[in-house]
Scaffold this motif. Structure first.
Motif, PDB file in Angstrom:
ATOM      1  N   LYS A 246      -3.942  -6.553   1.987  1.00 32.11           N
ATOM      2  CA  LYS A 246      -2.329  -7.020   1.237  1.00 32.11           C
ATOM      3  C   LYS A 246      -1.332  -5.608   1.850  1.00 32.11           C
ATOM      4  O   LYS A 246      -0.014  -6.254   2.224  1.00 32.11           O
ATOM      5  CB  LYS A 246      -2.245  -7.520  -0.381  1.00 32.11           C
ATOM      6  CG  LYS A 246      -3.618  -7.994  -0.438  1.00 32.11           C
ATOM      7  CD  LYS A 246      -3.800  -8.733  -2.023  1.00 32.11           C
ATOM      8  CE  LYS A 246      -4.940  -9.254  -2.350  1.00 32.11           C
ATOM      9  NZ  LYS A 246      -5.543  -9.219  -3.672  1.00 32.11           N
ATOM     10  N   VAL A 247      -0.975  -5.217   1.613  1.00 38.73           N
ATOM     11  CA  VAL A 247      -0.370  -4.108   1.901  1.00 38.73           C
ATOM     12  C   VAL A 247       0.851  -3.696   2.926  1.00 38.73           C
ATOM     13  O   VAL A 247       1.512  -3.930   3.365  1.00 38.73           O
ATOM     14  CB  VAL A 247      -0.163  -2.287   0.986  1.00 38.73           C
ATOM     15  CG1 VAL A 247       0.347  -1.035   1.373  1.00 38.73           C
ATOM     16  CG2 VAL A 247      -0.658  -2.229  -0.960  1.00 38.73           C
ATOM     17  N   PHE A 248      -0.606  -3.523   4.107  1.00 35.69           N
ATOM     18  CA  PHE A 248      -0.352  -3.354   4.940  1.00 35.69           C
ATOM     19  C   PHE A 248       0.924  -5.250   5.654  1.00 35.69           C
ATOM     20  O   PHE A 248       1.443  -4.862   6.431  1.00 35.69           O
ATOM     21  CB  PHE A 248      -1.210  -3.651   6.160  1.00 35.69           C
ATOM     22  CG  PHE A 248      -0.969  -4.258   8.108  1.00 35.69           C
ATOM     23  CD1 PHE A 248      -0.357  -3.635   7.897  1.00 35.69           C
ATOM     24  CD2 PHE A 248      -1.601  -5.185   8.748  1.00 35.69           C
ATOM     25  CE1 PHE A 248      -0.911  -3.492   9.694  1.00 35.69           C
ATOM     26  CE2 PHE A 248      -1.685  -6.358   9.502  1.00 35.69           C
ATOM     27  CZ  PHE A 248      -0.303  -4.599   9.836  1.00 35.69           C
TER      28      PHE A 248
ATOM     29  N   TYR B 148      -4.091   3.549   9.211  1.00 32.62           N
ATOM     30  CA  TYR B 148      -4.577   2.302   8.333  1.00 32.62           C
ATOM     31  C   TYR B 148      -3.814   1.672   9.468  1.00 32.62           C
ATOM     32  O   TYR B 148      -3.798   0.667  10.078  1.00 32.62           O
ATOM     33  CB  TYR B 148      -4.970   2.006   7.007  1.00 32.62           C
ATOM     34  CG  TYR B 148      -5.136   0.459   7.660  1.00 32.62           C
ATOM     35  CD1 TYR B 148      -6.000  -0.468   7.964  1.00 32.62           C
ATOM     36  CD2 TYR B 148      -4.390  -0.121   6.187  1.00 32.62           C
ATOM     37  CE1 TYR B 148      -6.061  -1.750   7.292  1.00 32.62           C
ATOM     38  CE2 TYR B 148      -4.478  -1.754   6.116  1.00 32.62           C
ATOM     39  CZ  TYR B 148      -5.761  -2.557   7.261  1.00 32.62           C
ATOM     40  OH  TYR B 148      -5.250  -3.676   6.998  1.00 32.62           O
ATOM     41  N   PHE B 149      -2.500   1.968   9.275  1.00 34.03           N
ATOM     42  CA  PHE B 149      -0.810   1.153   9.653  1.00 34.03           C
ATOM     43  C   PHE B 149      -1.164   0.981  11.344  1.00 34.03           C
ATOM     44  O   PHE B 149      -0.862   0.485  11.628  1.00 34.03           O
ATOM     45  CB  PHE B 149       0.235   1.786   9.055  1.00 34.03           C
ATOM     46  CG  PHE B 149       0.288   1.261   7.592  1.00 34.03           C
ATOM     47  CD1 PHE B 149      -0.343   0.636   7.235  1.00 34.03           C
ATOM     48  CD2 PHE B 149       1.152   2.180   6.598  1.00 34.03           C
ATOM     49  CE1 PHE B 149       0.254  -0.013   6.145  1.00 34.03           C
ATOM     50  CE2 PHE B 149       1.622   1.348   5.529  1.00 34.03           C
ATOM     51  CZ  PHE B 149       1.152   0.271   5.413  1.00 34.03           C
TER      52      PHE B 149
ATOM     53  N   LYS C 180      -3.589  -0.721  12.987  1.00 33.35           N
ATOM     54  CA  LYS C 180      -3.351  -2.115  12.658  1.00 33.35           C
ATOM     55  C   LYS C 180      -1.575  -1.941  13.708  1.00 33.35           C
ATOM     56  O   LYS C 180      -1.714  -3.710  13.745  1.00 33.35           O
ATOM     57  CB  LYS C 180      -3.390  -2.361  11.718  1.00 33.35           C
ATOM     58  CG  LYS C 180      -4.201  -2.620  10.640  1.00 33.35           C
ATOM     59  CD  LYS C 180      -5.225  -3.964  11.100  1.00 33.35           C
ATOM     60  CE  LYS C 180      -4.662  -4.780  10.395  1.00 33.35           C
ATOM     61  NZ  LYS C 180      -6.141  -6.038  10.302  1.00 33.35           N
ATOM     62  N   GLY C 181      -1.564  -1.446  14.869  1.00 35.59           N
ATOM     63  CA  GLY C 181      -0.445  -1.867  15.454  1.00 35.59           C
ATOM     64  C   GLY C 181       0.643  -1.471  14.929  1.00 35.59           C
ATOM     65  O   GLY C 181       1.632  -1.549  15.748  1.00 35.59           O
ATOM     66  N   LEU C 182       1.062  -0.930  13.535  1.00 25.36           N
ATOM     67  CA  LEU C 182       2.062  -0.194  13.351  1.00 25.36           C
ATOM     68  C   LEU C 182       2.701   1.337  13.939  1.00 25.36           C
ATOM     69  O   LEU C 182       1.405   2.559  13.631  1.00 25.36           O
ATOM     70  CB  LEU C 182       2.595  -0.198  11.699  1.00 25.36           C
ATOM     71  CG  LEU C 182       2.269  -1.875  11.105  1.00 25.36           C
ATOM     72  CD1 LEU C 182       2.548  -1.366   9.252  1.00 25.36           C
ATOM     73  CD2 LEU C 182       3.708  -2.258  11.865  1.00 25.36           C
TER      74      LEU C 182
ATOM     75  N   ILE D 101       7.576   4.369  10.637  1.00 28.99           N
ATOM     76  CA  ILE D 101       7.331   3.970   9.273  1.00 28.99           C
ATOM     77  C   ILE D 101       6.600   5.239   9.001  1.00 28.99           C
ATOM     78  O   ILE D 101       6.227   5.492   9.069  1.00 28.99           O
ATOM     79  CB  ILE D 101       6.226   3.035   8.536  1.00 28.99           C
ATOM     80  CG1 ILE D 101       7.277   1.271   9.385  1.00 28.99           C
ATOM     81  CG2 ILE D 101       6.133   2.403   7.472  1.00 28.99           C
ATOM     82  CD1 ILE D 101       5.977   0.320   9.323  1.00 28.99           C
ATOM     83  N   LEU D 102       7.527   5.097   7.417  1.00 27.33           N
ATOM     84  CA  LEU D 102       7.192   6.744   6.902  1.00 27.33           C
ATOM     85  C   LEU D 102       6.242   6.770   5.896  1.00 27.33           C
ATOM     86  O   LEU D 102       6.700   5.860   5.125  1.00 27.33           O
ATOM     87  CB  LEU D 102       8.157   6.733   6.488  1.00 27.33           C
ATOM     88  CG  LEU D 102       9.137   8.280   7.779  1.00 27.33           C
ATOM     89  CD1 LEU D 102      10.578   9.501   7.519  1.00 27.33           C
ATOM     90  CD2 LEU D 102       8.697   8.773   8.650  1.00 27.33           C
TER      91      LEU D 102
END
Length: 449
Positions: free
Chosen positions: A19-21, A130-131, A134-136, A176-177
């Motif tokens: 959900k956070v992602f 994890y980010f 998932k491609g971030l 994204i930090l």
């Protein structure tokens, strides 16, 4: 540009992290993500921070720590396995958790802080990994590298004003930090935590430092309610309130947001919004400098128990120069902080938290009041609650106090004291502790129903 903070319940499991992602991914302006340690997955579960406290106690008392180490590592492992993350991340977390039991015990003022901070720090590493998977474009950044330098006050750190110049440099990053909340670094390089719940403080500091357009604080409720849902069934959600109002409500028992977290964002003039990770489409509660709706007179009603009142009476008290100072000096000498001071011409009461007193301190206070200040009467009254009606627009409305006192009277609730500050943001009623819930219900009904 937004700073977004996620609390422990939002990060308790792989399902929550998904959900956070999605929340971060759907809005490219969410560039700074501040995270807590994993919270409870259910009512019977244990927070990682609480497990770290247990681990610390075992280590400092010379007990076997292997079970605690294993539990904490497995808690992170269960998340990494469900998210199908690379084995390297859990190996790094495991090394960090185990290494805590190699730190020196003696003359290590910051040992407890270092143990506690491991929850947030390792969770930030996991979430950044994890980010990326998932491609971030995401990157974990340690508070030292983020510029979060703090005072050397274990468990009660405060940001150093000079830190904000360094924090502003985070704007130069394109990724994204992901930043661990709850702790900073002293000038001597020691890990030092904010007071409990301090991830809110980190989020606020980062928002002020990077001059964010909005600070989003995600938790497990749809914003802030006008009264405690444990007392009022289905209370109204507050769409908007000011920083001053939030401070008053937080003081009087609203625990959605750490009250110290308001300060950096308030001073940086950064608007804040409380939102629900499990219901991100809900607008939540926005906290602003000034209301956009001037018609709302009361935004919330809060109550808190555990207060005592030191009551004094002395004939011609108002003519005695320095009486108030002398009374407060007695409290200062006993290292006691106070909250409120309602007065009359011959009467003065000091309201404070019951945790500030011990039986010995009570005896000392009464002795000094009678012998040194020569009061005619002194007592310490226990088991009191304060009820706060909060709303900045009350000062523009006639009859708010009359409406409140009438509602309490009609419900047979005895008002011990009434106090209102010059800013007129809130009206405080002191009542007997056993009547606290009844008083909140009476006031909620008259102002919101």
């Amino acid at each position: 540009m937004k700073v977004v903070k996620f609390g422990g319940s939002s990060l308790a499991s792989a399902t929550q992290l998904e959900k956070v992602f999605n929340i971060v991914k759907e809005d490219e302006t969410r560039q700074y993500v501040v995270v807590s340690a994993p919270g409870k997955r259910n009512a019977e579960d244990t927070k990682v921070t609480d497990a770290l406290i247990k681990y610390y106690k075992e280590y400092t008392n010379g007990k076997d720590t292997s079970q605690s180490q294993e539990w904490i590592i497995n808690r992170y492992r269960s998340i990494t396995e469900e998210l199908d993350l690379n084995e390297e991340i859990i190996e790094e977390i495991a090394r960090d958790i185990i290494s805590l039991a190699t730190l020196p015990k003696s003359d290590n003022t910051f040992l407890y802080d270092t143990f506690l901070a491991a929850g947030e720090n390792n969770n930030a590493k996991l979430i950044a990994a994890y980010f990326v998977k998932k491609g971030l474009e995401a990157k974990y950044i340690h508070p030292k590298d983020a510029g979060i330098f703090v005072t050397s006050e274990p468990c009660n750190a405060r940001i150093l004003p000079s830190s904000y110049d360094k924090i502003e440099e985070l704007r130069n990053h394109n990724e994204i930090l992901v930043i661990p909340g709850f702790f900073g670094i002293t000038k001597e390089g020691q890990v030092c935590t904010f007071s409990r719940g301090g991830s809110d403080i980190t989020g606020s500091i980062i928002a002020a430092g990077v001059k964010a357009d909005l600070y989003e604080n995600f938790t497990d409720v749809d914003g802030i309610f006008a009264a405690h849902p444990g007392i009022i069934k289905h209370p109204h959600s507050i769409p908007e309130l000011t920083y001053k109002e939030m401070r008053e409500l937080a003081y009087a028992g609203f625990s959605v947001l750490h009250d110290e977290a308001l300060v950096p964002a308030y001073r940086g003039k950064i608007p804040m919004v409380i939102k629900n990770t499990n219901n991100p489409k809900h607008p939540g509660t926005k906290i602003v400098l000034n209301h956009t709706n001037e018609n709302v007179k009361v935004v919330g009603i809060a109550g808190d128990s555990g207060f005592v009142s030191i009551n004094t009476t002395k004939y011609l008290m108002n003519r005695e120069v320095g009486f108030g100072r002398k009374l407060l000096q007695i409290l200062e000498d006993l290292n006691i902080s106070w909250d409120h001071m309602p007065t009359g011409i011959d009467d003065l009461s000091v309201i404070l938290r019951s945790k500030e007193l011990t039986p010995i301190k009570e005896q000392e206070i009464l002795k000094h009041l009678i012998q040194d200040l020569q009061v005619d009467y002194a007592e310490i009254e226990h088991d009191l609650s304060i009820i706060m009606i909060v709303g900045e627009n009350m000062k523009n409305q006639i009859g708010v106090t009359a409406t409140a006192t009438k509602a309490l009277s009609e419900n047979n609730i005895n008002i011990q004291m009434i106090s209102q500050g010059s800013s007129e943001v809130s009206i405080m009623f002191v009542v007997n502790q056993e009547q606290e819930k009844q008083a909140i219900k009476a006031l909620y009904n008259v102002f919101f129903n």
